[in-house]
Design a protein around this motif. Structure first.
Motif, PDB file in Angstrom:
ATOM      1  N   HIS A   5       0.858  -1.186   0.000  1.00 43.93           N
ATOM      2  CA  HIS A   5       0.000   0.000   0.000  1.00 43.93           C
ATOM      3  C   HIS A   5       0.895   1.237   0.000  1.00 43.93           C
ATOM      4  O   HIS A   5       2.106   1.137   0.171  1.00 43.93           O
ATOM      5  N   TYR A   6       0.288   2.399  -0.252  1.00 44.30           N
ATOM      6  CA  TYR A   6       1.107   3.582  -0.540  1.00 44.30           C
ATOM      7  C   TYR A   6       1.401   4.443   0.693  1.00 44.30           C
ATOM      8  O   TYR A   6       2.094   5.443   0.573  1.00 44.30           O
ATOM      9  N   GLY A   7       0.828   4.076   1.818  1.00 43.20           N
ATOM     10  CA  GLY A   7       1.226   4.759   3.052  1.00 43.20           C
ATOM     11  C   GLY A   7       0.550   6.093   3.326  1.00 43.20           C
ATOM     12  O   GLY A   7       1.046   6.865   4.151  1.00 43.20           O
ATOM     13  N   VAL A   8      -0.591   6.380   2.676  1.00 47.51           N
ATOM     14  CA  VAL A   8      -1.329   7.605   3.028  1.00 47.51           C
ATOM     15  C   VAL A   8      -2.108   7.296   4.301  1.00 47.51           C
ATOM     16  O   VAL A   8      -3.006   6.453   4.283  1.00 47.51           O
ATOM     17  N   TRP A   9      -1.729   7.928   5.377  1.00 45.87           N
ATOM     18  CA  TRP A   9      -2.355   7.629   6.672  1.00 45.87           C
ATOM     19  C   TRP A   9      -3.027   8.881   7.197  1.00 45.87           C
ATOM     20  O   TRP A   9      -2.363   9.785   7.720  1.00 45.87           O
ATOM     21  N   LEU A  10      -4.342   8.892   7.065  1.00 43.11           N
ATOM     22  CA  LEU A  10      -5.138  10.049   7.476  1.00 43.11           C
ATOM     23  C   LEU A  10      -6.174   9.628   8.492  1.00 43.11           C
ATOM     24  O   LEU A  10      -6.738   8.533   8.402  1.00 43.11           O
ATOM     25  N   ARG A  11      -6.438  10.543   9.412  1.00 44.30           N
ATOM     26  CA  ARG A  11      -7.511  10.293  10.380  1.00 44.30           C
ATOM     27  C   ARG A  11      -8.852  10.576   9.728  1.00 44.30           C
ATOM     28  O   ARG A  11      -8.957  11.526   8.938  1.00 44.30           O
ATOM     29  N   MET A  12      -9.865   9.810  10.095  1.00 45.96           N
ATOM     30  CA  MET A  12     -11.218  10.183   9.689  1.00 45.96           C
ATOM     31  C   MET A  12     -11.588  11.447  10.464  1.00 45.96           C
ATOM     32  O   MET A  12     -11.043  11.707  11.541  1.00 45.96           O
ATOM     33  N   HIS A  13     -12.507  12.247   9.912  1.00 43.25           N
ATOM     34  CA  HIS A  13     -12.925  13.467  10.608  1.00 43.25           C
ATOM     35  C   HIS A  13     -14.098  13.148  11.545  1.00 43.25           C
ATOM     36  O   HIS A  13     -14.783  12.135  11.344  1.00 43.25           O
ATOM     37  N   GLU A  14     -14.335  14.043  12.510  1.00 42.07           N
ATOM     38  CA  GLU A  14     -15.396  13.808  13.505  1.00 42.07           C
ATOM     39  C   GLU A  14     -16.730  13.469  12.834  1.00 42.07           C
ATOM     40  O   GLU A  14     -17.431  12.550  13.242  1.00 42.07           O
ATOM     41  N   GLY A  15     -17.070  14.226  11.781  1.00 37.22           N
ATOM     42  CA  GLY A  15     -18.369  14.066  11.123  1.00 37.22           C
ATOM     43  C   GLY A  15     -18.538  12.730  10.413  1.00 37.22           C
ATOM     44  O   GLY A  15     -19.660  12.326  10.094  1.00 37.22           O
TER      45      GLY A  15
END
Ligand SMILES: Cc1cc2nc3c(=O)[nH]c(=O)nc-3n(C[C@H](O)[C@H](O)[C@H](O)COP(=O)(O)OP(=O)(O)OC[C@H]3O[C@@H](n4cnc5c(N)ncnc54)[C@H](O)[C@@H]3O)c2cc1C
Ligand code: SF4
Lengths: 176, 516
Positions: free
Chosen positions: B87-97
């Motif tokens: 995988h390409y390693g884009v690690w983002l948090r989901m937002h509250e909404g």
């Protein structure tokens, strides 16, 4: 003595190079080498290989010499382990042989000598080849062009042609 | 009572499975991981887009239908590390909404937990895996600890594309990546050679082989390869307990018994295993109200390309991209469609393969091709849109009529894109073309809309009648069967899922370790 041809051997030694039957002898070659030595395909007929090479070369000049039809034939021998891009594009590995045979047969029966392969490819792009049977011509064109790109430019030599540094971490021991 | 082979069996040695294996083994549990694919090592990861196809899921094939297919063959991998190995390693948090889609918008489903519940796990995991980024520049980022590493350097391509965003009154920030911008915890820094799709053999990318596998093995977890789980089996004396898993290895059918069983075989195969576990007497685990397999999601995504006069050198950097834009993320109900969206900007790109620039211009062939490829090799810019998929019950994983030679039924995946999500995607793609022009591209084109990432199918929820598992991934009608991975997601957001599924797996591990 050449080793006998078996699927197990192909898988064990990787599918980028493999055993090709050349003049009745089974040799370990890259598809480029196989193409240059007029290999005897195991899945497609020699005529089908020629048709795919001609069309592939019209799309991506240099693809025939880079071993396009030998590559396709070798990958078809690999069954589930096939590396052909068609798998990503919805051509299930079990259907790949039928896909390439049908593509080649269409080219053999419908591309006539009065028009260039380039013109024929242009008609394929718009699905305007009358009498075309099987998967749509534009789709076949897309898949075959992608295969031709793989063999021509998806290698360290191909990158060099385009002036791109390959920068391998682990270089493939065969070009592809 | 049959004796147990271990405390915990984990099905699948991918992102979720190996996170759990490390955590549970370190927590003192005896752990066995059953992995369908072959053993893989970092040293097997050859730098070639063609060879990279060996890492993909092969057979049994997943048949697909619908107007926006999930692209299983491209999106799923097998062998140690699973899909996450390359995988390409884009690690983002989901937002509250993203956690309250139904409450806020009356669409899809809510999560049975909030961002605040997951935030400590995001923080914990990012410190362990090592993330690079700039939390201050990410003006849209939900609250959380700053990244442990500085962001990646910006290469020519991203510097040019950032100007397009700026001219359109938009913002960019370094893309947060599970890739080392400097040496981290004994792992090397990135070489910016763009081979992420073949798998990062130097271990700069935080895939499960680089991060979790060594920890799991050091703590004593055992991994069985080429062990394909066919189903889980209920204890005949107390059917709410799952007593064992049945698997095929070396052509033989075997069973393994444990206290806890975790199915972490990625979205489609996890659901397939549960569906195959139905008996004449009992429904498939989690399917007591016909919810198993439903709400299958895949992010609609597309790439915008542009040719520029200036030199962009698009071979430089990482495959994931260098910059991020989330300006529209929290505007789910903005006019023009529905859903969040994000841009990942400035991918390192190759001339061929599915995502390559040569492949994406089928109209160019013959003598024109090589000069065009040479130009694109120096002057191309590209960026990818990821949009939210709205969970629909009709989008569903089922068992197909086909079975393999061992009699294991194949899976079928049906997925249509809802009209409002499709409209949002089309709207943002045309905005992307404008941004590309604003950056100075003389020629702009778009690749096809594709499905990226697989989520849902065994969704978590508070109401057992509406979901498959509880907030810890425990299958509702069982005591000890868990699902892990993005199959649990009740909504997709528009961020790449691996950070969230790893945080969830960590939370599950704490829960299981706390059971007396
Ligand atoms: C090319 C590519 C790029 C990606 N880039 C990103 C990115 O940048 N950011 C991001 O967040 N996500 C990305 N992803 C998605 C990410 O890889 C997945 O979301 C993640 O790997 C899912 O984790 P998982 O543990 O659920 O599944 P996996 O990592 O796929 O692991 C599942 C494992 O289960 C095994 N298995 C399946 N069936 C069985 C069975 N019956 N018995 C035993 N074992 C079984 C499989 O062989 C596999 O090893 C990318 C995916 C791909 C393919
Ligand atoms: S670009 Fe960086 S993360 Fe990607 S393969 Fe190369 S070294 Fe690894």
């Amino acid at each position: 003595m050449p080793e006998p041809l078996s699927r197990r051997h192909l898988l064990a030694r990787g599918t980028a190079a493999g055993f090709f039957v050349v003049a009745g002898e089974c040799l370990w070659l890259t598809p480029q080498e196989a193409e240059a030595r007029v290999f005897e395909p195991q899945i497609l007929s020699p005529q089908q290989c020629k048709a795919l090479s001609m069309l592939g070369d019209a799309l991506v000049p240099g693809a025939a010499a880079a071993g396009l039809s030998a590559y396709i034939d070798l990958q078809l021998q690999a069954g589930d382990e096939s590396l052909l891009i068609g798998k990503y594009l919805g051509v299930d590995t079990s259907a790949q042989t039928g896909f390439y045979r049908a593509a080649a047969d269409n080219v053999m029966s419908l591309a006539d000598e009065s028009i260039s392969m380039h013109t024929f490819a242009t008609s394929m792009a718009t699905d305007a080849v009358s009498g075309w049977a099987g998967p749509p011509a534009s789709y076949v064109l897309f898949v075959l062009r992608a295969d031709a790109l793989d063999v021509t430019y998806g290698t360290p030599e191909g990158f060099e042609k385009l002036g791109i540094p390959y920068m391998a971490q682990i270089k493939p021991d065969k070009p592809w | 009572m049959v004796s147990k082979d271990c405390d915990v069996i984990i099905v699948g040695a991918g992102a979720a499975g190996l996170t759990l294996a490390a955590r549970l083994a370190e927590g003192g549990k005896s752990v066995s991981v059953l992995e369908a694919g072959p053993e893989r090592k970092l040293g097997d990861l050859i730098s070639s887009q063609i060879w990279a196809r060996k890492l993909k899921w092969s057979e049994p094939a997943v048949s697909e239908s619908g107007d926006h297919k999930i692209g299983h063959a491209f999106n799923a991998g097998t062998g140690t590390g699973g899909s996450a190995l390359h995988h390409y390693g884009v690690w983002l948090r989901m937002h509250e909404g993203d956690f309250s889609l139904n409450s806020d918008h009356g669409l899809g489903l809510d999560w049975p937990l909030s961002y605040a519940d997951l935030a400590p796990y995001y923080d914990q995991v990012q410190a362990e895996v090592g993330l690079s980024g700039d939390s201050k520049q990410e003006r849209w980022r939900p609250q959380g600890a700053p990244y442990p590493m500085p962001p990646m350097p910006l290469f020519a391509q991203s510097r040019v594309l950032a100007k397009g965003f700026e001219k359109m009154g938009r913002h960019t920030a370094p893309l947060p990546l599970a890739i080392n911008s400097e040496p981290y915890k004994g792992r090397q820094a990135c070489h910016y050679d763009g081979w992420c799709d073949s798998g990062c053999s130097i271990g700069a990318l935080g895939n499960p082989l680089a991060v979790w596998l060594p920890r799991a093995q050091t703590a004593g977890a055992r991994i069985e390869h080429n062990a394909r789980v066919s189903r889980v089996i209920r204890d005949p004396q107390s059917p709410q307990r799952i007593e064992c898993v049945e698997y095929i290895q070396g052509g033989e059918s075997r069973s393994m018994y444990a206290e806890h069983i975790i199915v972490a075989a990625f979205t489609v195969q996890s659901v397939r295993i549960l569906l195959s576990s139905a008996t004449e007497r009992y429904a498939a685990p989690g399917n007591h109200s016909d919810k198993l397999g439903r709400y299958l999601m895949t992010h609609p995504a597309g790439t915008v390309f542009g040719l520029f006069d200036q030199e962009m050198f698009p071979h430089q950097g990482v495959t994931a991209g260098q910059l991020l834009n989330h300006d529209d993320y929290d505007k789910k109900d903005a006019p023009g469609g529905f859903g969040s969206s994000q841009w990942m900007i400035g991918h390192a790109i190759k001339p061929h393969d599915l995502l390559g620039y040569g492949t994406n211009r089928p109209d160019i062939f013959g003598a024109e091709l090589e000069p065009w490829l040479k130009k694109a090799s120096r002057h191309l810019g590209n960026m990818t849109l990821v949009c939210e998929d709205i969970p629909l019950p009709e989008n569903r994983i089922t068992l197909s009529d086909r079975a393999d030679s061992d009699g294991i039924a194949h899976a079928h995946a049906h997925h249509d894109l809802g009209p409002s999500a499709a409209a949002r995607c089309a709207q943002r793609m045309s905005e992307g073309a404008e941004i590309m022009r604003a950056a100075g591209a003389s020629e702009v084109w778009s690749g096809p809309r594709i499905g990226q990432h697989h989520m849902g199918g065994a969704v978590m929820g508070s109401d057992p009648a509406e979901s498959v598992t509880d907030a810890f991934g425990r299958v509702h009608d069982t005591d000890n069967l868990y699902v892990s991975g993005p199959a649990l997601f009740p909504s997709s957001g528009a961020v790449n899922p691996t950070f969230t599924l790893t945080a969830l797996a960590s939370r599950q591990a704490d829960h299981i370790l706390a059971i007396k």
